[in-house]
Each structure stands twice: as C-alpha cells, then as structure tokens.
Design an enzyme around this catalytic site. Sequence first.
Site, PDB file in Angstrom:
ATOM      1  CB  SER A 193      -7.025  -6.509   2.784  1.00  0.00           C
ATOM      2  OG  SER A 193      -6.066  -6.818   1.785  1.00  0.00           O
ATOM      3  CG  ASP A 194      -2.929  -2.267   6.311  1.00  0.00           C
ATOM      4  OD1 ASP A 194      -2.050  -2.181   5.424  1.00  0.00           O
ATOM      5  OD2 ASP A 194      -2.861  -1.626   7.370  1.00  0.00           O
TER       6      ASP A 194
END
Length: 882
Positions: A286-287
């Site tokens: 995930s960012d």
Amino acid sequence: MAGTSVHSLLFVLSAFSAVCYGGSVIRERDAVPAGYAARPYYPSPHGGWTSDWSASYSKAKALVEQMTLAEKTNITAGTGIYMGNPCVGNTGSASRLGFPQLCLQDSALGVASTDNVTAFPAGITTGATWDKSLMYQRAVAIGQEFRGKGVNIYLGPTVGPLGRKPLGGRNWEGFGADPVLQAVAGALTVKGVQEQGVIATIKHLVGNEQEMYRMYNPVQEGYSSNIDDRTLHELYLWPFAEGVRAGVGSVMSAYNAVNGSACSQNSYLLNGLLKDELGFQGFVMSDWLSHMSGVASALAGLDMDMPGDTQIPIVLGTSYWMYELTRSVLNGSVPVDRLNDMATRIVAAWYQMGQDKNYPPPNFSSNTHDRTGLLYPAAVLSPIGVVNYYVNVQADHYKVARQVAQDAITLLKNDDDLLPLSTSHKLSIFGTDAQVNPDGPNACGNRACNKGTLGMGWGSGVADYPYMDGPIDAIKRRTSNVTYYATDSFPSVPTPAADEVAIVFISSDSGENSFTVENNHGDRDADKLAAWHNGDKLVQQAAAKYSNVVVIAHTVGPLILESWISLPAVKAVLFAHLPGQEAGESLTNVLFGDVSPSGHLPYSITKAATDLPASIANLRGFALGQVQDTYSEGLYIDYRYLNKHNITPRYAFGHGLSYTTFSLTNTSIRAVTPLTTPFPPARPTKGPTPSYSSAIPPASEAYPPPGFVPIWRYLYSYLSKPDADAAAAAANQSTTYPYPAGYSTVQTPGPPAGGASGGNPALWDTAYEITLTVTNTGARHAGKAVVQAYVQFPAGIGWDTPVIQLRDFGKTGTLAPGGGSERVKLGLTRKDVSVWDVAAQDWVVPDPGARYRVWIGEGSDRLGVVCYSDSLVCEEGVGGPV
Ligand SMILES: *[C@@H]1O[C@H](CO)[C@@H](O)[C@H](O)[C@H]1NC(C)=O
Ligand SMILES: *[C@@H]1O[C@H](CO)[C@@H](O)[C@H](O)[C@H]1NC(C)=O
Ligand SMILES: *[C@@H]1O[C@H](CO)[C@@H](O)[C@H](O)[C@H]1NC(C)=O
Ligand SMILES: *[C@@H]1O[C@H](CO)[C@@H](O)[C@H](O)[C@H]1NC(C)=O
Ligand SMILES: *[C@@H]1O[C@H](CO)[C@@H](O)[C@H](O)[C@H]1NC(C)=O
Ligand SMILES: *[C@@H]1O[C@H](CO)[C@@H](O)[C@H](O)[C@H]1NC(C)=O
Ligand SMILES: *[C@@H]1O[C@H](CO)[C@@H](O)[C@H](O)[C@H]1NC(C)=O
Ligand SMILES: CC(=O)N[C@H]1CO[C@H](CO)[C@@H](O)[C@@H]1O
C-alpha cells in the site's frame, strides 16, 4: 535533521488536510458515474506460476513452510511509522529463520533523507533524454546507492501519474506524458536497479493523476479515477505491464480509488489486472497510510501494509494487519492460503534479487543526521544507539547524473543561431533560479519551497543534495564578462550594447500534496502553467531592454509561453527540466557549445491551457462526498488529443532542436514475426505454484514468547493467549465473515491476455523492425539525434485510434559534423499494433493485412519518413501525418 521528522509528521497530518479544503463531514460516497464499476475478482491468484520466478518460489516455499503464523503476518506489514529500523518503511522479521526486517526507502531519484548520496535528475529529466542507455545507467547508479545504504526496497520508479493533467503535482517523478516513453524508462529503471540486488517498486497503481483529494482519511474518501477498460489498458496500465515484464519485485497501489474502489483494496485491479492478466509475481504494497481494511484488502490482493499503521498512525499504535491479520487467519476469515501466498510473494522477491546472500543491513537513519539517535523515535521511552554510519555511496555517479541533466536539456527555439554563446559575449543574468538557494540547497525539508535553482520538485520524491552545482557558478567558471542580478523583479540596468546577451532563469514547481508551497497544494493549482515569481514578466522586461534574450526554464512540466515566446528579442529557449545536483556544468556545456543540446520534450507545450479538454486541463475541485474524476477524454491526452482536434501546439511532444542538423535516410522495414491472425496465439497455461497445508494453525503460533516486553506503539504480529484462543474458537462458530459479492477461493486459469510476466508473451513478438541511417548534415557542430517511431492504424478498421502513437525511439551517439552517421534500429511488437478489445478481453490487431504506417522523425510534428506494413516499403521526405 528536523527536516525529515517534520516532513513525515506533516505527511501524517496531511491525511486530514482535505478537511481544510471544504470542511466536509462524514458521508456516503457519491455514486460513481453510470457505466463505471469496480467488479469483484477473487480469489487472489497464487504467485509462482511463471518460469522466470519458479526457482525463487521453490526457495521461498521452503522458508515460508517453516514460519509460524506470527512470523508470516510479521513480514507482511511495517512495524509502524518511526518504529524500529531507519527507513521510511520497515517490515517485521522472521529472524529465527534468517529473514530480516526489510528496509523500504524513498525516493525514485536517490536515497532520501540521508547524506553522502547523489541527487540524480528527476524522472521527467531522464525522459527528456530519450536515451535508453542513459536511463539504464542512471538506474544502475541509483541501485548501487540504495544497496550501499542497505536499502532492500527502492520506492521507484514512478510511472503513474502518467502526466494526464499538465497541472498534476507529481508528473515530474515519472518520465513523460506518453505510455511508451514512460514504459521504456520505467522498465529500464527496474532492470538497472534490480541488477544491483535491490527490489524495485513500480508505482502508483493507478490513476493518481492529481494530488488534491487523493487520500482517504476518516472524513473523506480519496477521489475516484473512473477509467474505462480500453483506456486503462492502452494508456495507464501499459507502463506497469512493461515493468512487470522487466521482472519488477514490487508494486505500490495508489492512494485514490479506481471506479469507486480504493486501489489498496480493489480486487479487480490487484487480483484481476495485475496478478492474473499481467502475471505479476512479486508483492503489492500500500502507499503510506492508504491501508484501510484488514480482511478486505488481504482478499483483494494486497500483500504488504505500509508503514503498518491505520490511517491515524502513531497515536494509538494500531494496525489493520500485524496482530489483526493473525486474528483474521485464526478466526478463519482470511484463508491460510492467502496469507501463505502473501508471505511467499515477499520472500520470493527477496530471493529473486539475491538478497539472501551478503546483503548489507541499513547504515543510515531517515530520522536524523546525527550519529546516534532514538532507535524507536515514536516510542515515549526509546533506547539510543548509533544510527548513522555515513557510508559514502556516491562513487563517480555525478558523471551519469550530469550526463542525464545535460542530455535532457531541450532547445525549443534558437533564432539567428544565438546559441551557442561565445565566452566573449557580455552576459547579463536575471532570476533567482540561476543561483543555489542562499540558505543552502537542502534548507527546505523535502524541498518544499521554490527558492534558488529548482533541481527537483517537492514531497517524498526527493533526496538531499550532497552539493548543488548552481548555474551561475558554472557560468562564472566559464566567463568573467558576466553580471548577475539575483532578483525576479527587473532591475535598473545600464543600456546594453547591441550584442549583449541577457539570460533569464524562470521556474515552475510542484510536488506532493503533503505540502503547500506558495499556495500550490502539490498540484500547480495556484500558479497554473505560468512561470513562478513573475518569471514571465521578467522575460518580457528583459526582452524590452535587450535584443538577445535566452530563457532557461527549470520546470516540472509544460508552461504557457505565449506572453513572450514570439518577441523578436527572445531568440533562444532552453528547458533544463529538473537537473538535480548537476544543474551548472550540464547547462554551460550546452550554452557554450561543448555539446549540442539533444533533449526532446516529454510532453506537449500548448498555446493555451484550454487547448486541452476540461477533463484534463483542470483539476477536480472539491465535492461533497467522493470527488469523481472521470477520464472522459479516453485515449486522447497530450498529443493524442491535439492531433485529433487539429490543434497546433506551440511545441509538439518530442520536439527538440540541436546546434546541428540530421538526415534520416536509407530506411527499411522488415516483417520479423508475421502477424497471421488478429489475436495472438493462445497463452501458455499457468505453471505450478507452491502448495501448503490449508489448515488453520494452532493458536499457540500467535502467542508472544514467554517474558515478552513490547515497546509501546511498536506493531507486533502476536496476539495475547486469550485473544488468540478466542479467535481460534470463533473459527469453529457459525459466524462467518461477510465476504464480498463474487468471493471465491477457487484458483482460476487466468484470462486469455495473460500467460507470463507482463501478459501473453506473444504480445512482445517483434512484428516489424525498421533500420535507418542518421547523418549529421551540419558543418560545424557534433551532436546526438533522437529518432522517434509512431504508429498510425489503418483507416476503416472500425476502431477509433489516435492519429499517431509513439511506439519506439532511439538516440545516436555523438555524430561528427560533416557526415558522421550511425545506423539506428527500431522495433514494433504485436502489442504495438494492437488495440484492447473490451468484448474479447484481449489485444487484437484489427486487420493484420491492412496498411499500418510507421512514421519516423525527430519529433511528433517532424515525421518525414514513413514505412508501410503491407508493402514493406519506406518513403523519405514525405509530409508528416499531422
Ligand atoms: C471501470 O469501469 C469500466 C466501465 O465499466 C470498466 O471497463 C473497467 O474495467 C473498470 N476498471 C476497474 C479497474 O474496475
Ligand atoms: C517481528 O519482527 C520484529 C522486528 O524484527 C521482531 O522484534 C519480532 O520478534 C518479530 N516477530 C516474530 C513473530 O518473529
Ligand atoms: C476475524 O478477525 C478480523 C480481524 O479482527 C475481523 O475483521 C473479522 O470480522 C473476524 N471474523 C470473525 C468470523 O469473527
Ligand atoms: C554499516 O556500515 C558500516 C561501515 O561499512 C559498518 O561498520 C556497520 O557495521 C554497518 N552498520 C550496520 C548496522 O550494519
Ligand atoms: C565583454 O564583452 C564585451 C562585449 O562583447 C566586450 O567588448 C568586452 O571586451 C568583454 N570583456 C571581457 C573582459 O571579455
Ligand atoms: C542501407 O540499408 C541497407 C539495407 O538495410 C544496408 O545494407 C546498407 O548498409 C545501408 N547503407 C548505408 C549507407 O547505411
Ligand atoms: C475447531 O474444530 C476443529 C475440528 O473441527 C478442532 O480440531 C479444533 O480443536 C477446534 N478448535 C477450537 C479452538 O475449539
Ligand atoms: C561527501 C559528503 O557529503 N560527505 C559527508 C558525509 O556525511 C558526513 C556527515 O554528515 C559529512 O560530514 C560529510 O561531509
């Protein structure tokens, strides 16, 4: 030192900044427009089925098989922002088995937040070189620096944003507003970095084309990029496919949603497109702080949660994974099978890059430049230890950095051959952008200011300068006949002599939404496409006084030049893009003619912002609920749009002049793999993947070891005995998790368009190869030429296609004046002459026997050579298609 800590704190706070834009309240998301839907795609395909990864998967299986439940969940998430090791992301370890914590570090242009590294030119600058060899060499040097600092995972390259919106804040981190330019540079970056043993992360998947409203936070959803299937395949997914084909170990999901479903938990995107169709064998992270569900994101195909926290980090020390993922597996909601695949993908990527052998541990701290520091900065009571070893990883990388900066410099205009300058010219220089920030090149944390020479944008995509070679310093090294006016307001100057030359430096900055710079919220929402600090006015005033004006722009992207570009005094314009630390000599080498400029524009420069349609010319403004950003222009961005609507730009995509001239001659085309059918040959079937027991492990595998003393707010994968036992008991109760519609646990054979890393390997069969001779026809200057090849689909095929689309390019070495020449080869694959058939869900060559034209030249509006796929004839000296 405060710089980095303050940055990250601001970054955290920015998760809530959307509130400030409009004071929104929690509400249901707005409906995604009719026709756009985030379809379910389950289960998450197992990794390991392509032959290029199978050896690493065998090794990974042997290791993962020995891991306990808590070890498996430990390696799939970060230990928390500011917790534990020194990098912007640090996973938990399975140290009992020799699997270390992995260090994940920004940025795409150099090792962030530390010293003794090189600040390389940005992506957009690298794209402007159009030089595959330099793209690769830069990546090799970057990879060596990340490895030298002990970083396991490089958070680059950026190929999304693609540059759909000229105002978009992070376009400069990528390579240009075209999928092929972006894909070639991205794939070469993956290759160069990973050959050093560092795992590359191609990002951000997908549709993060503007900064404002990108992030989900507790009160507002991130915007939804609503992208139709064909546009996604032919534009935005294209560079990711090439990155996967190049073997990228990791993919980062974007902050925003696609079709209403957040990218970090969009099953169609991650399970369907990325892992099944593109055959991605690495892991998806995930960012930062974009993780927002536990079970759902695991089922949707996310493999690593970064930096481990929920959307409100630090305060509570909570996570959706780590101990919660342990719980979800024990209680039966996340199948053991999914966790095994997550862990195996991560361990396989580690083996694939050879990190099991002699990989150095991190030697630096992102949190401080001091030798010693807090080992767990976010803990209240943290032990102190040596955190910085100041390992110098720069080697001679300034050379490739300077070469990229120099070969990117793009000459847009050169009336009367004003350039190159001679050192006998008297020079008057204007603009604060000519000098290094007087407070020091790193004075602003995360470069979140535009003061002095602009060498990079702002945000997480930056590195600290070890030094900056400023333009004015380099100019003064060349000539003493120079007066510098360090101001952006035109000063009073003596009446110039007729041959005196004024050089005006202007800039335009942008960056990540975590910071606002001079009212620009990441995107260029305040200054738009004008030069900052009244730069356009400065040029006009210089042009009113001097009759020879050279404009030099350090810019993140296109500018509107109309207020001065046609003034007779403005004879020469150079776009120097974002040069990084080597801003000075790279420029003077061009200005004074040691080398000819050889950069070409990686985007179009229009005469007005409104030359592009509103869907891409404007940023999406605030909406109640989820901002909807619908890609209504479809395939028609940048030159694709301008050509379709016969709008002549000021400077076309691919434009770039030299001090010399070139001819393209003796062009030939040959069919390599004949395209006998519209659809590619059938895909290979999936190979075997590791198989494990699917039994839920005993609760004891989640218990902390006896006498375990946690560090407060550090994220662990353990569950206390009562919690673990309760979770295990829940697995035997009738309550089942409310699985999403379409949920399944039966692995599928995968779609027809897949079959290997990147997709069906037949898509990369070379269909046509073109060879030509490039000759320097000028008498005085040596120079390098860029040759670009664009495909034009046949008329009457029943598909709407852009007039021309870039498909390949090449750059010569330095060609001597008076006839120096080189043979250049360009290729077109089956995919290059295909369109994405939404109904068939496959790539199709609409009519393999029809006449596909391949246009060749030095810019998208300078295509004087054409080759035909049907007759295999090439013609030279023709008028171009646009
Ligand atoms: C988004 O919706 C469009 C239109 O239904 C569809 O073609 C496309 O595949 C969807 N994309 C994703 C990633 O869900
Ligand atoms: C998880 O990783 C952390 C950091 O390396 C370590 O302290 C902890 O013991 C690990 N947990 C397990 C279950 O190995
Ligand atoms: C299992 O645990 C997860 C994480 O806490 C939770 O979301 C899920 O609802 C639980 N499932 C059941 C069946 O209790
Ligand atoms: C980092 O590198 C230095 C010098 O190369 C070495 O002495 C040190 O042990 C390394 N630090 C760690 C934490 O491994
Ligand atoms: C500076 O330039 C002017 C104008 O070209 C010239 O006359 C003069 O000799 C130059 N001075 C030096 C020191 O080169
Ligand atoms: C011209 O092209 C032909 C065929 O591709 C090649 O054999 C020949 O060497 C080329 N001639 C020159 C002068 O480049
Ligand atoms: C759950 O049921 C399985 C078999 O149905 C049994 O082996 C296991 O001990 C049970 N677990 C708990 C915690 O009751
Ligand atoms: C070449 C260089 O930048 N060296 C630096 C390495 O880091 C130490 C500590 O910050 C500096 O003192 C050196 O100047």
